[in-house]
Design a protein around this motif. Structure first.
Motif, short mmCIF file in Angstrom:
data_model
loop_
_atom_site.label_atom_id
_atom_site.label_comp_id
_atom_site.label_asym_id
_atom_site.label_seq_id
_atom_site.Cartn_x
_atom_site.Cartn_y
_atom_site.Cartn_z
N HIS A 68 68.34 -37.95 49.18
CA HIS A 68 69.74 -37.65 48.86
C HIS A 68 69.83 -36.16 48.52
O HIS A 68 69.42 -35.75 47.45
CB HIS A 68 70.19 -38.43 47.62
N ASP A 70 72.57 -34.51 48.10
CA ASP A 70 73.72 -34.27 47.22
C ASP A 70 73.38 -34.54 45.76
O ASP A 70 73.47 -33.66 44.92
CB ASP A 70 74.91 -35.12 47.66
N ASP A 71 72.98 -35.75 45.42
CA ASP A 71 72.73 -36.13 44.03
C ASP A 71 71.48 -35.48 43.45
O ASP A 71 71.49 -34.93 42.36
CB ASP A 71 72.58 -37.65 43.90
N LYS A 80 80.34 -34.98 48.24
CA LYS A 80 80.11 -35.82 49.41
C LYS A 80 78.64 -36.26 49.40
O LYS A 80 77.78 -35.61 48.85
CB LYS A 80 80.41 -35.04 50.68
N THR A 81 78.38 -37.36 50.04
CA THR A 81 77.03 -37.90 50.11
C THR A 81 76.34 -37.40 51.37
O THR A 81 76.91 -37.44 52.46
CB THR A 81 77.06 -39.43 50.12
#
Length: 88
Positions: A68, A70-71, A80-81
């Motif tokens: 991931h 993004d996170d 956004k992912t």
């Protein structure tokens, strides 16, 4: 001709180690249904390249491992992912 070398380290379980260096910034958007737009500074684009290469060389694609961007790296202010995974 200019060449770039990217080295990826893997932990004892075979997962790529993708370090957040500098102040990476990336933005991902769909300009239209057929156009993905990725924009970033040098640190962000290098992080993306390392994540893609790390996943491409990851050997156990049946275990569901994914990255991931993004996170985990907090680099996308647009909330956004962005997930990178590998299949056979």
């Amino acid at each position: 001709m200019k060449k770039a070398n990217i080295e990826i380290e893997y932990n004892e379980m075979g997962f790529p180690i993708i370090e957040k260096l500098g102040k990476p910034k990336l933005s991902f958007s769909l300009e239209n249904p057929n156009e993905l737009h990725i924009e970033g500074n040098q640190d962000g684009l290098l992080l993306l390249a390392k994540a893609l290469l790390g996943m491409a060389e990851y050997e156990n694609c049946d275990d569901g491992f994914h990255i991931h961007l993004d996170d985990l790296y907090e680099i996308n202010n647009a909330d956004k992912t962005f997930i990178i995974s590998k299949n056979k």
